[in-house]
Design a protein around this motif. Structure first.
Motif, PDB file in Angstrom:
ATOM      1  N   GLU A  26      -8.490   8.980  -5.503  1.00  0.00           N
ATOM      2  CA  GLU A  26      -7.271   9.672  -5.080  1.00  0.00           C
ATOM      3  C   GLU A  26      -7.175   9.654  -3.560  1.00  0.00           C
ATOM      4  O   GLU A  26      -8.104  10.079  -2.868  1.00  0.00           O
ATOM      5  CB  GLU A  26      -7.260  11.124  -5.565  1.00  0.00           C
ATOM      6  CG  GLU A  26      -7.131  11.271  -7.058  1.00  0.00           C
ATOM      7  CD  GLU A  26      -5.795  10.796  -7.617  1.00  0.00           C
ATOM      8  OE1 GLU A  26      -4.748  11.022  -6.970  1.00  0.00           O
ATOM      9  OE2 GLU A  26      -5.805  10.182  -8.696  1.00  0.00           O
ATOM     10  N   GLY A  75      -5.352   3.094  -7.553  1.00  0.00           N
ATOM     11  CA  GLY A  75      -5.014   2.146  -8.618  1.00  0.00           C
ATOM     12  C   GLY A  75      -3.515   2.103  -8.866  1.00  0.00           C
ATOM     13  O   GLY A  75      -2.928   1.025  -9.017  1.00  0.00           O
ATOM     14  N   ASP A  76      -2.882   3.270  -8.868  1.00  0.00           N
ATOM     15  CA  ASP A  76      -1.430   3.329  -9.062  1.00  0.00           C
ATOM     16  C   ASP A  76      -0.685   2.710  -7.885  1.00  0.00           C
ATOM     17  O   ASP A  76       0.320   2.010  -8.072  1.00  0.00           O
ATOM     18  CB  ASP A  76      -0.968   4.777  -9.248  1.00  0.00           C
ATOM     19  CG  ASP A  76      -1.493   5.403 -10.533  1.00  0.00           C
ATOM     20  OD1 ASP A  76      -1.936   4.660 -11.430  1.00  0.00           O
ATOM     21  OD2 ASP A  76      -1.465   6.648 -10.642  1.00  0.00           O
ATOM     22  N   LEU A  77      -1.175   2.971  -6.668  1.00  0.00           N
ATOM     23  CA  LEU A  77      -0.547   2.367  -5.487  1.00  0.00           C
ATOM     24  C   LEU A  77      -0.645   0.848  -5.545  1.00  0.00           C
ATOM     25  O   LEU A  77       0.308   0.143  -5.185  1.00  0.00           O
ATOM     26  CB  LEU A  77      -1.206   2.883  -4.207  1.00  0.00           C
ATOM     27  CG  LEU A  77      -0.915   4.323  -3.816  1.00  0.00           C
ATOM     28  CD1 LEU A  77      -1.770   4.735  -2.618  1.00  0.00           C
ATOM     29  CD2 LEU A  77       0.555   4.527  -3.508  1.00  0.00           C
ATOM     30  N   GLN A 113      -8.120  -5.961  -5.412  1.00  0.00           N
ATOM     31  CA  GLN A 113      -8.444  -5.276  -6.666  1.00  0.00           C
ATOM     32  C   GLN A 113      -9.938  -4.930  -6.701  1.00  0.00           C
ATOM     33  O   GLN A 113     -10.307  -3.822  -7.093  1.00  0.00           O
ATOM     34  CB  GLN A 113      -8.082  -6.153  -7.870  1.00  0.00           C
ATOM     35  CG  GLN A 113      -8.400  -5.518  -9.212  1.00  0.00           C
ATOM     36  CD  GLN A 113      -7.505  -4.333  -9.522  1.00  0.00           C
ATOM     37  OE1 GLN A 113      -6.304  -4.473  -9.604  1.00  0.00           O
ATOM     38  NE2 GLN A 113      -8.093  -3.156  -9.687  1.00  0.00           N
ATOM     39  N   MET A 117      -2.130  10.746  -4.616  1.00  0.00           N
ATOM     40  CA  MET A 117      -1.790   9.363  -4.879  1.00  0.00           C
ATOM     41  C   MET A 117      -3.063   8.610  -5.265  1.00  0.00           C
ATOM     42  O   MET A 117      -4.011   8.571  -4.507  1.00  0.00           O
ATOM     43  CB  MET A 117      -1.182   8.712  -3.645  1.00  0.00           C
ATOM     44  CG  MET A 117       0.158   9.273  -3.214  1.00  0.00           C
ATOM     45  SD  MET A 117       0.839   8.409  -1.783  1.00  0.00           S
ATOM     46  CE  MET A 117      -0.130   9.155  -0.484  1.00  0.00           C
ATOM     47  N   ASN A 118      -3.040   8.016  -6.406  1.00  0.00           N
ATOM     48  CA  ASN A 118      -4.170   7.253  -6.911  1.00  0.00           C
ATOM     49  C   ASN A 118      -4.099   5.823  -6.373  1.00  0.00           C
ATOM     50  O   ASN A 118      -3.053   5.184  -6.438  1.00  0.00           O
ATOM     51  CB  ASN A 118      -4.138   7.269  -8.438  1.00  0.00           C
ATOM     52  CG  ASN A 118      -5.277   6.516  -9.030  1.00  0.00           C
ATOM     53  OD1 ASN A 118      -5.260   5.292  -9.088  1.00  0.00           O
ATOM     54  ND2 ASN A 118      -6.282   7.249  -9.462  1.00  0.00           N
ATOM     55  N   VAL A 177      -0.853  -1.042  -8.310  1.00  0.00           N
ATOM     56  CA  VAL A 177       0.066  -1.532  -9.346  1.00  0.00           C
ATOM     57  C   VAL A 177       1.501  -1.548  -8.808  1.00  0.00           C
ATOM     58  O   VAL A 177       2.227  -2.535  -8.984  1.00  0.00           O
ATOM     59  CB  VAL A 177      -0.042  -0.666 -10.624  1.00  0.00           C
ATOM     60  CG1 VAL A 177       1.095  -0.949 -11.586  1.00  0.00           C
ATOM     61  CG2 VAL A 177      -1.385  -0.906 -11.300  1.00  0.00           C
ATOM     62  N   THR A 178       1.903  -0.495  -8.122  1.00  0.00           N
ATOM     63  CA  THR A 178       3.253  -0.417  -7.556  1.00  0.00           C
ATOM     64  C   THR A 178       3.480  -1.528  -6.540  1.00  0.00           C
ATOM     65  O   THR A 178       4.524  -2.193  -6.544  1.00  0.00           O
ATOM     66  CB  THR A 178       3.475   0.963  -6.897  1.00  0.00           C
ATOM     67  OG1 THR A 178       3.308   1.972  -7.891  1.00  0.00           O
ATOM     68  CG2 THR A 178       4.853   1.078  -6.279  1.00  0.00           C
TER      69      THR A 178
END
Length: 163
Positions: free
Chosen positions: A139, A4-6, A53, A1-2, A8-9
């Motif tokens: 990650e 940055g992706d977490l 962020q 799990m990245n 954004v979600t």
């Protein structure tokens, strides 16, 4: 799990909930609220996530594996017994891996403590502290919440990240 992706979600989910609240308060559909208050929504969400962020960007930029420890402030009167109980395990990792990893400690009630909600995304009435994690190049390798974890368990994941 990245991470940055977490982020954004999480941001998308928060934005959607915020739109739904605006819609209810203004007696309109979420679509109408989104259209009518678009600039306000974007500004509010951006302001809400600006600190976290920056923290995530900093974590992603760190080349070494990261051992993250989100805990209650040691100076608070209402001590977190599990945080205190896990402290020797954190120190053991710090002592053993020292300069090979980055220890990243976050106090849960400061702005950067929002990282807890990004990582531990289950709906829970209260935070399960401490939240510890092994992160490598942005990650999320593994995390634990609300329990003490033996340093040998942490080591298994840290070793996978080391050259």
């Amino acid at each position: 799990m990245n991470l940055g992706d977490l982020l954004v979600t999480h941001k998308i989910g928060f934005r959607q909930k915020f739109i739904e609240v605006l819609a209810r308060k203004n007696s309109c559909t979420p679509e109408d609220a989104e259209a009518e208050f678009k600039d306000f929504i974007e500004q509010y969400v951006d302001e809400k996530y600006i600190h976290i962020q920056k923290v995530i960007d900093r974590i992603i930029d760190i080349e070494k594996p990261i051992f993250l420890n989100i805990r209650r402030d040691r100076m608070r009167e209402d001590k977190c017994k599990i945080c205190e109980g896990n402290e020797p395990n954190v120190h053991a990792i710090e002592k053993k891996y020292g300069s090979m990893i980055e220890i990243f400690e976050v106090i849960e009630d400061r702005p950067e403590g929002a990282l807890y909600q990004i990582i531990f995304h289950e709906e829970a009435e209260e935070k399960k502290l401490p939240l510890t994690a092994v992160i490598n190049k942005g990650e999320l390798i593994k995390f634990w919440a609300g329990k003490t974890v033996d340093s040998a368990v942490y080591e298994q994941y840290i070793k996978k990240c080391l050259p």
